[in-house]
Design a protein around this motif. Structure first.
Motif, short mmCIF file in Angstrom:
data_model
loop_
_atom_site.label_atom_id
_atom_site.label_comp_id
_atom_site.label_asym_id
_atom_site.label_seq_id
_atom_site.Cartn_x
_atom_site.Cartn_y
_atom_site.Cartn_z
N UNK A 277 0.83 -1.19 0.00
CA UNK A 277 0.00 0.00 0.00
C UNK A 277 0.88 1.26 0.00
N UNK A 278 1.95 1.23 0.80
CA UNK A 278 2.87 2.38 0.86
C UNK A 278 3.55 2.61 -0.48
N UNK A 279 3.97 1.50 -1.13
CA UNK A 279 4.67 1.64 -2.41
C UNK A 279 3.72 2.06 -3.53
N UNK A 280 2.43 1.78 -3.35
CA UNK A 280 1.44 2.19 -4.34
C UNK A 280 1.25 3.70 -4.26
N UNK A 281 1.31 4.24 -3.04
CA UNK A 281 1.22 5.71 -2.86
C UNK A 281 2.38 6.38 -3.57
N UNK A 282 3.60 5.94 -3.22
CA UNK A 282 4.80 6.41 -3.93
C UNK A 282 5.94 5.42 -3.67
N UNK A 283 6.73 5.17 -4.71
CA UNK A 283 7.88 4.26 -4.58
C UNK A 283 8.85 4.76 -3.50
N UNK A 284 9.40 3.85 -2.72
CA UNK A 284 10.37 4.22 -1.68
C UNK A 284 11.46 3.17 -1.61
N UNK A 285 12.53 3.48 -0.86
CA UNK A 285 13.55 2.46 -0.64
C UNK A 285 13.29 1.77 0.71
N UNK A 286 14.09 0.74 0.99
CA UNK A 286 13.85 -0.09 2.17
C UNK A 286 13.91 0.73 3.46
N UNK B 213 8.75 4.74 7.69
CA UNK B 213 7.35 5.14 7.53
C UNK B 213 6.38 4.14 8.16
N UNK B 214 6.74 2.85 8.11
CA UNK B 214 5.82 1.83 8.63
C UNK B 214 6.20 1.38 10.04
N UNK B 215 7.27 1.99 10.58
CA UNK B 215 7.76 1.63 11.92
C UNK B 215 8.01 0.13 12.04
N UNK B 216 8.74 -0.39 11.04
CA UNK B 216 9.11 -1.81 11.05
C UNK B 216 10.64 -1.91 11.11
N UNK B 217 11.11 -3.05 11.59
CA UNK B 217 12.53 -3.34 11.62
C UNK B 217 13.08 -3.38 10.18
N UNK B 218 14.26 -2.80 9.95
CA UNK B 218 14.83 -2.75 8.60
C UNK B 218 14.98 -4.14 8.00
N UNK B 219 15.46 -5.09 8.82
CA UNK B 219 15.66 -6.46 8.31
C UNK B 219 14.33 -7.13 7.93
N UNK C 118 5.60 -1.53 -7.62
CA UNK C 118 4.88 -2.71 -8.11
C UNK C 118 5.27 -3.03 -9.56
N UNK C 119 5.29 -4.31 -9.92
CA UNK C 119 5.58 -4.72 -11.30
C UNK C 119 4.34 -4.46 -12.16
N UNK C 120 4.52 -4.49 -13.48
CA UNK C 120 3.39 -4.34 -14.41
C UNK C 120 2.37 -5.44 -14.17
N UNK C 121 2.92 -6.63 -13.91
CA UNK C 121 2.06 -7.79 -13.66
C UNK C 121 1.16 -7.55 -12.45
N UNK C 122 1.74 -7.00 -11.37
CA UNK C 122 0.95 -6.71 -10.17
C UNK C 122 -0.06 -5.61 -10.47
#
Lengths: 91, 103
Positions: free
Chosen positions: A23-32, A38-44, A72-76
């Motif tokens: 959902x986050x990447x659909x809003x705008x592409x980001x790096x890890x 942004x999602x408050x998750x562990x980097x790993x 997202x890929x074209x397929x997705x």
């Protein structure tokens, strides 16, 4: 592709976080790094989910090693209604 | 040959534990996503868990069947090996499914 999306997003332990990443990447592409922040998750954790989503053809990266941007890929994109159906359930 | 029967019991217990873990993951996902796919996985885990729990009851606790199962002259080694092989194959399948689901 639809079966892959259902499996990778709702059939596994990390499904919920993968939905959030997508959902986050659909809003705008980001790096890890940005995703982890942004999602408050562990980097790993984010790295692992990105790899799984790439392996399954859901995401692609820009190829710049450390700072690679994911989207997202074209397929997705082609099956995005399925993704949205799943995302709606999480909100 | 009691060791074959013991191994069969142990595999049934391991199957129950793994299926409880899978049922937890799929149950949690079904609660969140309400998808047919996840419901299918959840129902599968619950039914296979019931099958293994029933096997434990029948072969360990049921007063009539356990006497029969634990008497070597009534259940020859070839039958014990056959029962163990079925449990072992089921266990291998569940281990693999757990591995792909724990992602």
């Amino acid at each position: 592709m639809e079966a892959v999306l259902w499996y990778v997003l709702t059939g596994t332990r990390g499904g919920t976080n993968r939905v959030r990443i997508l959902r986050a990447l659909d809003e705008r592409p980001r790096n890890a790094n940005q995703l982890a922040e942004d999602l408050e998750l562990d980097y790993k954790t984010v790295r692992h989910h990105l790899d799984v989503l790439e392996d399954n053809g859901v995401l692609q990266d820009s190829g710049d090693d450390y700072g690679a941007i994911y989207l997202p890929t074209d397929q997705a994109r082609h099956h995005w209604d399925t993704v949205e159906e799943i995302i709606e359930q999480v909100e | 040959m009691a060791v074959l029967i013991d191994a069969m019991h142990a595999l049934s217990v391991l199957n129950v534990l793994l299926l409880a873990g899978l049922g937890y993951v799929w149950g949690r996902n079904f609660y969140r996503f309400r998808s047919k796919h996840t419901l299918g996985l959840l129902v599968f885990a619950v039914l296979l868990l019931a099958e293994n729990a029933l096997a434990i009851y029948l072969f360990v606790f049921n007063p009539d069947l356990t006497v029969w199962i634990n008497t070597a002259s009534l259940v020859p080694p070839i039958a014990q090996r056959a029962m163990l092989a079925l449990r072992a194959l089921e266990f291998a399948g569940i281990v693999f499914l757990t591995w792909v689901t724990w992602d």
